[in-house]
Design an enzyme around this catalytic site. Structure first.
Site, PDB file in Angstrom:
ATOM      1  N   SER A 187       0.841  -1.202   0.000  1.00 53.74           N
ATOM      2  CA  SER A 187       0.000   0.000   0.000  1.00 53.74           C
ATOM      3  C   SER A 187       0.877   1.254   0.000  1.00 53.74           C
ATOM      4  CB  SER A 187      -0.895   0.020   1.243  1.00 53.74           C
ATOM      5  OG  SER A 187      -1.637  -1.172   1.332  1.00 53.74           O
TER       6      SER A 187
HETATM    7  N1  SAH Z   1      -0.889  -3.776   3.523  1.00 52.19           N
HETATM    8  C1  SAH Z   1      -0.390  -4.737   2.582  1.00 52.19           C
HETATM    9  C2  SAH Z   1      -1.309  -4.761   1.389  1.00 52.19           C
HETATM   10  C3  SAH Z   1      -1.141  -5.908   0.499  1.00 52.19           C
HETATM   11  S1  SAH Z   1      -2.272  -5.932  -0.861  1.00 52.19           S
HETATM   12  C4  SAH Z   1       1.009  -4.310   2.165  1.00 52.19           C
HETATM   13  O1  SAH Z   1       1.285  -3.116   2.274  1.00 52.19           O
HETATM   14  O2  SAH Z   1       1.791  -5.134   1.717  1.00 52.19           O
HETATM   15  C5  SAH Z   1      -3.660  -6.743  -0.163  1.00 52.19           C
HETATM   16  C6  SAH Z   1      -3.452  -8.129   0.347  1.00 52.19           C
HETATM   17  O3  SAH Z   1      -4.726  -8.666   0.681  1.00 52.19           O
HETATM   18  C7  SAH Z   1      -2.832  -9.107  -0.652  1.00 52.19           C
HETATM   19  O4  SAH Z   1      -1.669  -9.657  -0.106  1.00 52.19           O
HETATM   20  C8  SAH Z   1      -3.920 -10.162  -0.867  1.00 52.19           C
HETATM   21  O5  SAH Z   1      -3.421 -11.458  -1.061  1.00 52.19           O
HETATM   22  C9  SAH Z   1      -4.695 -10.053   0.427  1.00 52.19           C
HETATM   23  N2  SAH Z   1      -6.054 -10.567   0.368  1.00 52.19           N
HETATM   24  C10 SAH Z   1      -6.972 -10.422  -0.612  1.00 52.19           C
HETATM   25  N3  SAH Z   1      -8.119 -11.052  -0.276  1.00 52.19           N
HETATM   26  C11 SAH Z   1      -7.903 -11.605   0.951  1.00 52.19           C
HETATM   27  C12 SAH Z   1      -8.705 -12.388   1.830  1.00 52.19           C
HETATM   28  N4  SAH Z   1      -9.961 -12.728   1.531  1.00 52.19           N
HETATM   29  N5  SAH Z   1      -8.165 -12.795   2.996  1.00 52.19           N
HETATM   30  C13 SAH Z   1      -6.892 -12.455   3.340  1.00 52.19           C
HETATM   31  N6  SAH Z   1      -6.089 -11.723   2.548  1.00 52.19           N
HETATM   32  C14 SAH Z   1      -6.585 -11.297   1.368  1.00 52.19           C
END
Ligand code: SAH
Length: 223
Positions: A70
């Site tokens: 993010s």
């Molecule tokens: N705050 C994190 C954001 C990663 S992007 C960072 O800065 O790295 C969002 C993440 O949500 C991804 O890794 C994706 O795999 C996860 N995600 C999507 N749907 C999900 C779900 N149902 N349960 C758990 N994680 C999920």
């Protein structure tokens, strides 16, 4: 394994982090606790080496598996919303651990973080990154986060880093009294970042920003 360069040099140096904090202030972030933590957390550590020189730009960057870290403004804004309840949150649930950067920022400001991720290799990467930073108040789970983590709740705050079309009922149920849910809702064209506050069995909704997150997908991936 090489020892990671925590302090950073050049584009990953303390000066670059200071510039990022300057931008966050200009963008309206006011909570000094959040700014201080972001000033001192090595975001470059969470990216592959080829991208680490871009770690402090205000953009989302790829972390593999079609997911992104993010952007700093969004991390700051969401963390500010977690803390704005007036007292320090004891238990926070995070959905979508990704590379673990948001987890690292939150973990330094609250009692305990529970973080759920559906892509196992990302969860393992996050676990390693957070271990390097010696952050120990985090529990991880490989699962579909749209169901929350009922055994560990209720939570003072829940934050989602991926967007569902609608707010999952399980997340509302797992909020403690006065608990705060910060979640992007909507489709791939863009979403509203909502702050939902629980008052007894009533939920108050407020739109805090227009955002663009990856979708919240159901089910978990084994590899
Ligand atoms: N705050 C994190 C954001 C990663 S992007 C960072 O800065 O790295 C969002 C993440 O949500 C991804 O890794 C994706 O795999 C996860 N995600 C999507 N749907 C999900 C779900 N149902 N349960 C758990 N994680 C999920």
């Amino acid at each position: 394994m090489n020892t990671p360069n925590l302090a950073g040099i050049g584009m990953t140096s303390q000066r670059t982090r200071e510039r990022m904090v300057g931008r966050l202030l200009e963008q309206g972030i006011k909570d000094w606790a959040v700014l201080d933590i972001m000033r001192n957390t090595p975001r470059h550590l969470f990216l592959d080496e080829a991208l680490s020189h871009r770690a402090y730009e205000d953009v989302a960057l790829p972390i593999g598996y079609s997911q992104t870290i993010s952007q700093p403004y969004v991390v700051a804004r969401m963390t500010e919303a977690v803390l704005a309840g007036g007292h320090k949150p004891e238990k926070v649930l995070e959905i979508g651990t990704g590379c673990g950067y948001q987890t690292a920022v939150i973990a330094q400001l609250v009692g305990q973080v529970y973080s759920v991720e559906r892509i196992r290799p990302l969860l393992e990467k996050a676990r390693r990154n957070l271990g390097v930073l010696k952050l120990r108040n985090i529990e991880f789970k490989h699962a579909d986060g749209s169901l929350g983590w009922a055994d560990k709740g209720p939570f003072d705050a829940i934050i989602a880093a991926a967007a569902p079309q609608q707010v999952p009922a399980e997340l509302l149920e797992q909020l403690a009294p006065d608990g705060r849910l910060i979640i992007p809702v909507g489709g791939s064209q863009g979403q509203e970042l909502l702050l939902i506050t629980r008052r007894a069995d009533e939920y108050h909704r407020q739109v805090i920003a227009q955002v663009k997150f990856v979708p919240l997908l159901s089910g978990q991936l084994v590899s």
